[in-house]
Motif scaffolding. Sequence first.
Motif, PDB file in Angstrom:
ATOM      1  N   TRP A   3       0.868  -1.196   0.000  1.00  0.00           N
ATOM      2  CA  TRP A   3       0.000   0.000   0.000  1.00  0.00           C
ATOM      3  C   TRP A   3       0.894   1.233   0.000  1.00  0.00           C
ATOM      4  O   TRP A   3       1.517   1.562   0.992  1.00  0.00           O
ATOM      5  N   LEU A  59      -6.036   3.963   3.361  1.00  0.00           N
ATOM      6  CA  LEU A  59      -6.324   2.574   3.716  1.00  0.00           C
ATOM      7  C   LEU A  59      -7.339   2.524   4.851  1.00  0.00           C
ATOM      8  O   LEU A  59      -8.232   1.671   4.862  1.00  0.00           O
ATOM      9  N   LEU A  80     -10.749   2.952   3.375  1.00  0.00           N
ATOM     10  CA  LEU A  80     -11.211   1.734   2.695  1.00  0.00           C
ATOM     11  C   LEU A  80     -11.674   0.691   3.702  1.00  0.00           C
ATOM     12  O   LEU A  80     -12.739   0.078   3.534  1.00  0.00           O
ATOM     13  N   LEU A  81     -10.904   0.501   4.774  1.00  0.00           N
ATOM     14  CA  LEU A  81     -11.275  -0.493   5.777  1.00  0.00           C
ATOM     15  C   LEU A  81     -12.501  -0.053   6.571  1.00  0.00           C
ATOM     16  O   LEU A  81     -13.329  -0.871   6.966  1.00  0.00           O
ATOM     17  N   LEU A 124     -15.565  -0.960   4.787  1.00  0.00           N
ATOM     18  CA  LEU A 124     -15.934  -2.352   5.010  1.00  0.00           C
ATOM     19  C   LEU A 124     -16.715  -2.498   6.316  1.00  0.00           C
ATOM     20  O   LEU A 124     -17.722  -3.210   6.392  1.00  0.00           O
ATOM     21  N   ARG A 184      -6.986 -12.609   2.960  1.00  0.00           N
ATOM     22  CA  ARG A 184      -7.966 -11.614   3.403  1.00  0.00           C
ATOM     23  C   ARG A 184      -8.911 -11.195   2.261  1.00  0.00           C
ATOM     24  O   ARG A 184     -10.110 -11.064   2.440  1.00  0.00           O
ATOM     25  N   ARG A 185      -8.325 -10.975   1.089  1.00  0.00           N
ATOM     26  CA  ARG A 185      -9.074 -10.396  -0.031  1.00  0.00           C
ATOM     27  C   ARG A 185     -10.242 -11.274  -0.512  1.00  0.00           C
ATOM     28  O   ARG A 185     -11.363 -10.758  -0.664  1.00  0.00           O
ATOM     29  N   SER A 236     -10.980  -6.772   8.315  1.00  0.00           N
ATOM     30  CA  SER A 236     -10.302  -5.473   8.295  1.00  0.00           C
ATOM     31  C   SER A 236      -9.387  -5.297   9.503  1.00  0.00           C
ATOM     32  O   SER A 236      -8.323  -4.675   9.405  1.00  0.00           O
ATOM     33  N   VAL A 287      -6.263  -7.127   8.747  1.00  0.00           N
ATOM     34  CA  VAL A 287      -5.501  -6.393   7.729  1.00  0.00           C
ATOM     35  C   VAL A 287      -4.663  -5.303   8.380  1.00  0.00           C
ATOM     36  O   VAL A 287      -3.487  -5.103   8.035  1.00  0.00           O
ATOM     37  N   ASN A 308     -13.335  -2.476  -3.482  1.00  0.00           N
ATOM     38  CA  ASN A 308     -12.396  -3.417  -2.857  1.00  0.00           C
ATOM     39  C   ASN A 308     -11.774  -4.354  -3.886  1.00  0.00           C
ATOM     40  O   ASN A 308     -10.620  -4.773  -3.723  1.00  0.00           O
ATOM     41  N   LEU A 320      -8.215  -3.188  -2.703  1.00  0.00           N
ATOM     42  CA  LEU A 320      -7.764  -3.917  -1.515  1.00  0.00           C
ATOM     43  C   LEU A 320      -6.647  -4.892  -1.860  1.00  0.00           C
ATOM     44  O   LEU A 320      -6.846  -5.815  -2.659  1.00  0.00           O
ATOM     45  N   THR A 370      -3.034  -8.898   2.111  1.00  0.00           N
ATOM     46  CA  THR A 370      -2.052  -8.530   3.137  1.00  0.00           C
ATOM     47  C   THR A 370      -1.519  -9.714   3.920  1.00  0.00           C
ATOM     48  O   THR A 370      -0.571  -9.558   4.691  1.00  0.00           O
TER      49      THR A 370
END
Length: 401
Positions: free
Chosen positions: A9, A16, A19-20, A23, A79-80, A124, A127, A186, A190, A193
């Motif tokens: 990232w 970030l 973005l999280l 979620l 995670r993704r 998240s 992450v 995402n 995303l 990670t």
Amino acid sequence: MNPDAHTLWRAPRWALAVLLACLGMLGPFAVDTYLPAFDGIAASVGATPVQMQQTLSAYLFGFAFMNLFHGALSDSFGRRPVVLAGIAVFTLASAGCALSESIGALVFFRALQGLSTGAGIVVSRAVIRDMFPPADAQRVMSQVTIYFGVAPAVAPIVGGFLFVHADWHAIFWFLTGVGLLLLVANYKLLPETLHVTHRQQFNIPNLMRGYWQLGSSPRFLMLALASGVPFNGMFLYVLSAPTFLGQHLKLGPTEFFWFFSLTIAGIMGGAWASGRLAGRIEPRRQIRRGFVIMSVVSVVNVAANFIWPAHVSWALLPIGIFAFGWALMVPVVTLMVLDLFPERRGMASSLQAFIGSVANGIVAGVIAPLVMHSTLALAVASFLMMNVGLVAWLWVRRRLQ
């Protein structure tokens, strides 16, 4: 922490966090957006108040059940993929809610929403710890809480507006649109990670060993209680909002935002303070400050509701202050949970969320219906739930000395 985190990232850290936080916002949006339309939905589908309360319980118990698996799956498959699958199912479930013509169908699709929304919230957290060392992780966790706090403040405003100017179906079409936007964002942004060397084998014996390792740890369980149960001290009021705000405080559907705005302002303020204190004071001191704030305001809230009839001029303020205290301490407790078992952070996040979600479901299905008839009963129940978390933290603190 992923040894390649610095290459995954390259945008600013706050991006970030946004973005999280997006979620994490699926959960509060799925709960708060349709609350102003409770009575309208009940009239439309011919449901009783108890049946409508079960649309909350179905969501929360579905959320709690699947939380057992989101993190464990992300420890094995990454995670993704888990995040993207969760958002996709949420989007389909939201469309199902919008198309529901009976209370049974609505309860079913609400349960499906609950089964899926936990993916973003649970994963998240893992992450964040994949990407950052402890002090930075606390700052990002606090930033996520700040951005995340916008969602519950906006959700009832949007829900009330859609209900008044369209109908309750439009609320769930709106959630469908939110799901689609998050799925695209995402998918494009995303990163994965979880380092390949940190992945766990996906088989039943390995999963059972992990669940036993975490579930048999008294420190893990007490930390999960310390973070999850006090949340219900304010979440009880969210679940009881149609009665608490509409009947006790005489607020209309479009006025619910006063309650949510104050509560979320408290969460955002506490999270901001938590981020500012990261690396400056000992984590235990920060947690103690959060519990002191919650304890004092809970006692004041009980006393005020005992002495005076509840009125909008003062009844909302204690909830906002309580939220500040909770948000001040919860990022620190959450990181303690994740760092107990670094090799199973996804599973740890899952079980922490599961414990909190079971408490949420019990509050929604059992406690809220029992106490929502009285503002004093609501205040006492909130006080008792805060004390469960306080006792759990005191147990942990004695063993950290």
